[in-house]
Design a protein around this motif. Structure first.
Motif, PDB file in Angstrom:
ATOM      1  N   ARG A 121      -6.403  10.301 -13.170  1.00  0.00           N
ATOM      2  CA  ARG A 121      -6.265  10.806 -11.815  1.00  0.00           C
ATOM      3  C   ARG A 121      -5.666   9.748 -10.897  1.00  0.00           C
ATOM      4  O   ARG A 121      -6.101   8.611 -10.881  1.00  0.00           O
ATOM      5  N   THR A 122      -4.658  10.146 -10.152  1.00  0.00           N
ATOM      6  CA  THR A 122      -4.118   9.258  -9.142  1.00  0.00           C
ATOM      7  C   THR A 122      -4.913   9.469  -7.864  1.00  0.00           C
ATOM      8  O   THR A 122      -4.908  10.569  -7.304  1.00  0.00           O
ATOM      9  N   LEU A 123      -5.632   8.434  -7.428  1.00  0.00           N
ATOM     10  CA  LEU A 123      -6.469   8.595  -6.239  1.00  0.00           C
ATOM     11  C   LEU A 123      -5.629   8.498  -4.973  1.00  0.00           C
ATOM     12  O   LEU A 123      -5.799   9.257  -4.034  1.00  0.00           O
ATOM     13  N   PHE A 124      -4.739   7.527  -4.945  1.00  0.00           N
ATOM     14  CA  PHE A 124      -3.779   7.447  -3.835  1.00  0.00           C
ATOM     15  C   PHE A 124      -2.542   6.720  -4.327  1.00  0.00           C
ATOM     16  O   PHE A 124      -2.587   5.989  -5.312  1.00  0.00           O
ATOM     17  N   GLU A 125      -1.443   6.987  -3.666  1.00  0.00           N
ATOM     18  CA  GLU A 125      -0.215   6.272  -4.034  1.00  0.00           C
ATOM     19  C   GLU A 125       0.654   6.098  -2.798  1.00  0.00           C
ATOM     20  O   GLU A 125       0.438   6.740  -1.777  1.00  0.00           O
ATOM     21  N   LYS A 126       1.609   5.194  -2.905  1.00  0.00           N
ATOM     22  CA  LYS A 126       2.542   4.903  -1.811  1.00  0.00           C
ATOM     23  C   LYS A 126       1.792   4.641  -0.505  1.00  0.00           C
ATOM     24  O   LYS A 126       2.096   5.221   0.543  1.00  0.00           O
ATOM     25  N   LEU A 127       0.810   3.769  -0.588  1.00  0.00           N
ATOM     26  CA  LEU A 127       0.011   3.456   0.591  1.00  0.00           C
ATOM     27  C   LEU A 127       0.613   2.227   1.269  1.00  0.00           C
ATOM     28  O   LEU A 127       0.721   1.171   0.648  1.00  0.00           O
ATOM     29  N   ASP A 128       1.059   2.403   2.505  1.00  0.00           N
ATOM     30  CA  ASP A 128       1.655   1.294   3.245  1.00  0.00           C
ATOM     31  C   ASP A 128       0.901   1.096   4.545  1.00  0.00           C
ATOM     32  O   ASP A 128       0.640   2.060   5.257  1.00  0.00           O
ATOM     33  N   PHE A 129       0.519  -0.126   4.827  1.00  0.00           N
ATOM     34  CA  PHE A 129      -0.015  -0.413   6.153  1.00  0.00           C
ATOM     35  C   PHE A 129       0.105  -1.901   6.430  1.00  0.00           C
ATOM     36  O   PHE A 129       0.294  -2.706   5.504  1.00  0.00           O
ATOM     37  N   THR A 130       0.036  -2.239   7.692  1.00  0.00           N
ATOM     38  CA  THR A 130       0.033  -3.643   8.088  1.00  0.00           C
ATOM     39  C   THR A 130      -1.151  -3.841   9.001  1.00  0.00           C
ATOM     40  O   THR A 130      -1.384  -3.037   9.906  1.00  0.00           O
ATOM     41  N   LEU A 131      -1.923  -4.878   8.735  1.00  0.00           N
ATOM     42  CA  LEU A 131      -3.083  -5.174   9.567  1.00  0.00           C
ATOM     43  C   LEU A 131      -2.871  -6.529  10.234  1.00  0.00           C
ATOM     44  O   LEU A 131      -2.564  -7.513   9.566  1.00  0.00           O
ATOM     45  N   ALA A 132      -2.996  -6.533  11.556  1.00  0.00           N
ATOM     46  CA  ALA A 132      -2.760  -7.763  12.312  1.00  0.00           C
ATOM     47  C   ALA A 132      -4.070  -8.235  12.927  1.00  0.00           C
ATOM     48  O   ALA A 132      -5.031  -7.461  13.013  1.00  0.00           O
ATOM     49  N   PRO A 133      -4.171  -9.493  13.343  1.00  0.00           N
ATOM     50  CA  PRO A 133      -5.401  -9.988  13.960  1.00  0.00           C
ATOM     51  C   PRO A 133      -5.805  -9.129  15.159  1.00  0.00           C
ATOM     52  O   PRO A 133      -4.949  -8.651  15.906  1.00  0.00           O
TER      53      PRO A 133
END
Lengths: 204, 225
Positions: A15-27
């Motif tokens: 099972r693919t739980l998630f794919e192509k996950l993009d994010f940026t987290l900044a301070p």
């Protein structure tokens, strides 16, 4: 300082739980991972902590893959998992001392931290005798003991009461104000300021 | 030396936990004594027979008691989440693991070492072989701990891993048993045992240098689940 996820994917079994996950987290921001049971929240957090290798994609810390950084990345993060990571046979203070030894970038004294989670009177008590919420608070104390820019918290509110949750939220706010960032999952509503909240919903 | 400080702190932690669970630490020791005592009861108290089997019996009992004590090695760390904290420490996991294995050896094998001359004498092993028995156990039991730790680390994710662990680990224990018991046997006959002792020492160095990396890799695999 930034945490970037690039085309991250998680496969469990077939099972693919998630794919192509993009994010940026900044301070100054919290990434709040939402999703139903079994949607891959904990797997995502384990990947971000480097406990689990991504099935596809990469995670970058300040532009470098966390796999290349290794220990340099691990020194930047603090992890609070489902389990508290406390030894029931050691007293509260001894548990914190171990946390200090493992990270060794101590900024606060053990007494001070126990005061902050209101367990000062239980310094020499073993967590065996604690309630579930008190154990969780002792686990939170570990986060306050050292200065690390990235907090990764899996269900930090679990078994905390109303004051415990308020305590946690004030710690997270202070952490963000100090220029830190956090990733957390939660089943409950989180009363953090919306402007510092980045929501990520995992859908199958 | 921050890594050294972590090492010492973890060693202290484990010994303190063991001290607070004294009864659990005593179990493998009691097991060792009881298994050794079963043989004279089972095959009769003939001094010559006992003298012949004494090296093998003491060594097999030590090996089984080492196997029995393995479960306490990483299981509780895995269950209560401290293993995640260990793996996520910036310190090298291989060093952390050595502290863990060393503490385990001090708790499980050191008392056994102290008891083994008594048990061997009870089995009528000649006094001249006692030194060799101790030497082989000193060199051999840490190898048992190191190899056992690899097995434990590999089977952490499984619910009931006891039998599988035994099947994984016992074949790897065989060389240590052969050279350990063999050396004592030869010493009892009054012959030099330098060769066997050297081989055990080599096995110890080999396992102390290579096993920590294998244990660390297996632990990382277990926490990723």
């Amino acid at each position: 300082m930034s945490l970037i996820s690039r085309e991250l994917a998680c496969v469990r079994g077939h099972r693919t739980l998630f794919e192509k996950l993009d994010f940026t987290l900044a301070p100054g921001y919290v990434l709040l991972v939402e999703g139903d049971n079994g949607s891959g929240k904990t797997s995502l957090l384990k990947m971000l902590a480097g406990l689990r290798a991504p099935d596809h994609g990469d995670i970058l810390w300040n532009g470098t893959s966390i796999r290349t950084l290794g220990a340099d990345y691990r020194s930047q993060l603090l992890w609070l998992g489902h389990a508290n990571g406390l030894k029931e046979d050691l007293t509260a203070a001894e548990n914190l001392r171990i946390a200090q030894a493992l990270h060794a970038r101590t900024d606060r004294k053990i007494n001070q931290v126990l005061e902050m989670v209101r367990l000062r009177g239980y310094k020499h008590t073993r967590p065996r005798l604690f309630s579930a919420g008190m154990k969780r608070r002792l686990a939170l104390a570990r986060l306050l003991l050292q200065q690390a820019p990235l907090w990764i918290l899996d269900e930090p509110q679990a078994s905390l009461d109303v004051t415990g949750i308020a305590m946690l939220e004030s710690f997270v706010h202070q952490h963000l104000a100090d220029g830190g960032m956090a990733v957390m999952t939660s089943h409950h509503s989180v009363s953090l300021d919306d402007e510092c909240l980045v929501r990520l919903r995992l859908t199958p | 030396m921050p890594t050294m400080n972590t090492f010492i702190a973890l060693l202290k932690r484990d010994l303190l936990i063991a001290y607070r669970n004294r009864s659990e630490v005593l179990n493998p020791l009691m097991f060792f004594v009881l298994v050794t005592m079963l043989f004279p009861l089972g095959i009769g108290p003939s001094p010559n027979l006992l003298q012949n089997i004494a090296p093998g019996v003491v060594w097999v009992a030590a090996l089984l008691s080492a196997l029995l004590s393995l479960d306490s090695l990483f299981r509780s760390d895995y269950d209560d989440g401290s293993l995640e904290q260990l793996v996520l420490s910036p310190r090298p996991l291989a060093i952390i693991v050595v502290a863990r294995v060393l503490a385990h050896w001090v708790m499980s094998a050191l008392p056994l070492l102290l008891l083994s001359p008594i048990m061997a004498t009870a089995l009528n092993l000649p006094v001249k072989a006692l030194g060799t028995l101790l030497a082989t156990l000193v060199l051999g039991t840490p190898v048992l701990s190191f190899i056992g730790a690899i097995g434990v680390a590999l089977t952490l994710g499984l619910k009931r891993s006891g039998m599988l662990l035994a099947l994984l680990v016992i074949p790897l224990y065989i060389p240590i048993l052969i050279f350990g018991a063999g050396a004592v046997d030869i010493a009892a006959a009054g012959l030099p045992v330098t060769g066997q002792i050297y081989i055990l020492a080599a096995l110890l160095i080999l396992s102390a240098t290579l096993a920590p990396m294998a244990i660390a890799a297996a632990l990382k695999m277990s926490v990723s689940q």
